[in-house]
Design a protein around this motif. Structure first.
Motif, short mmCIF file in Angstrom:
data_model
loop_
_atom_site.label_atom_id
_atom_site.label_comp_id
_atom_site.label_asym_id
_atom_site.label_seq_id
_atom_site.Cartn_x
_atom_site.Cartn_y
_atom_site.Cartn_z
N ALA A 1 15.25 -21.53 11.21
CA ALA A 1 15.32 -21.50 12.67
C ALA A 1 13.96 -21.80 13.30
O ALA A 1 13.87 -22.51 14.30
N ILE B 1 12.02 -20.47 19.08
CA ILE B 1 12.04 -19.47 18.01
C ILE B 1 10.71 -19.49 17.28
O ILE B 1 10.17 -18.44 16.92
N LYS B 2 10.16 -20.66 17.07
CA LYS B 2 8.85 -20.79 16.42
C LYS B 2 7.79 -20.03 17.21
O LYS B 2 6.99 -19.31 16.62
N VAL C 1 16.87 -17.87 6.80
CA VAL C 1 17.46 -18.26 8.09
C VAL C 1 16.38 -18.32 9.16
O VAL C 1 16.34 -19.27 9.96
N LEU C 2 15.49 -17.34 9.20
CA LEU C 2 14.42 -17.35 10.19
C LEU C 2 13.44 -18.50 9.96
O LEU C 2 12.97 -19.11 10.92
N LYS D 1 13.35 -25.53 13.17
CA LYS D 1 14.23 -26.35 14.00
C LYS D 1 14.11 -26.11 15.50
O LYS D 1 14.48 -26.96 16.28
N SER D 2 13.60 -24.95 15.90
CA SER D 2 13.57 -24.60 17.32
C SER D 2 12.15 -24.20 17.73
O SER D 2 11.57 -23.27 17.16
#
Length: 110
Positions: free
Chosen positions: A35, A42-43, A31-32, A38-39
């Motif tokens: 994420a 968050i990256k 999930v991380l 995609k973001s």
């Protein structure tokens, strides 16, 4: 042949705790990673060590989750016998979901 119903049962809680904690952390890792791909925010948050990039945060958080989950589950189940069939099913489902979330054709659909 007769069965000995007074035979002591060996607690399986420690093994179940380790197995479920590994499955939970595998899903967290997937999930991380998804994420982080995609973001951008968050990256950047997961970038603990610049030469490695966000992978350093993804793996570090997954390991911390693994230790925490294992510790809590071991504390709860350590000296008990738990329903291994249910733990096996949940662990397998979490592992399959974690693998699917790191499989490029599936990730590209999200």
């Amino acid at each position: 042949m007769t069965s000995n119903s007074t035979a002591p049962t060996i607690p399986n809680g420690s093994g179940a705790a380790a197995m479920l904690a590994a499955a939970i952390s595998s899903l967290v890792l997937a999930v991380l990673a998804l994420a982080g791909d995609k973001s951008a925010s968050i990256k950047n948050t997961l970038n603990f060590y610049k030469p490695t990039g966000p992978l350093s945060g993804v793996t570090t958080v997954a390991i911390v989750v693994w230790f925490l989950a294992w510790g809590v589950l071991e504390w709860r189940w350590g000296n008990r016998s738990v329903a291994m069939r249910r733990i096996n099913r949940v662990s397998l489902a979490l592992l399959i979901l974690g693998i699917l979330l790191t499989f490029p054709p599936v990730v590209d659909l999200l």
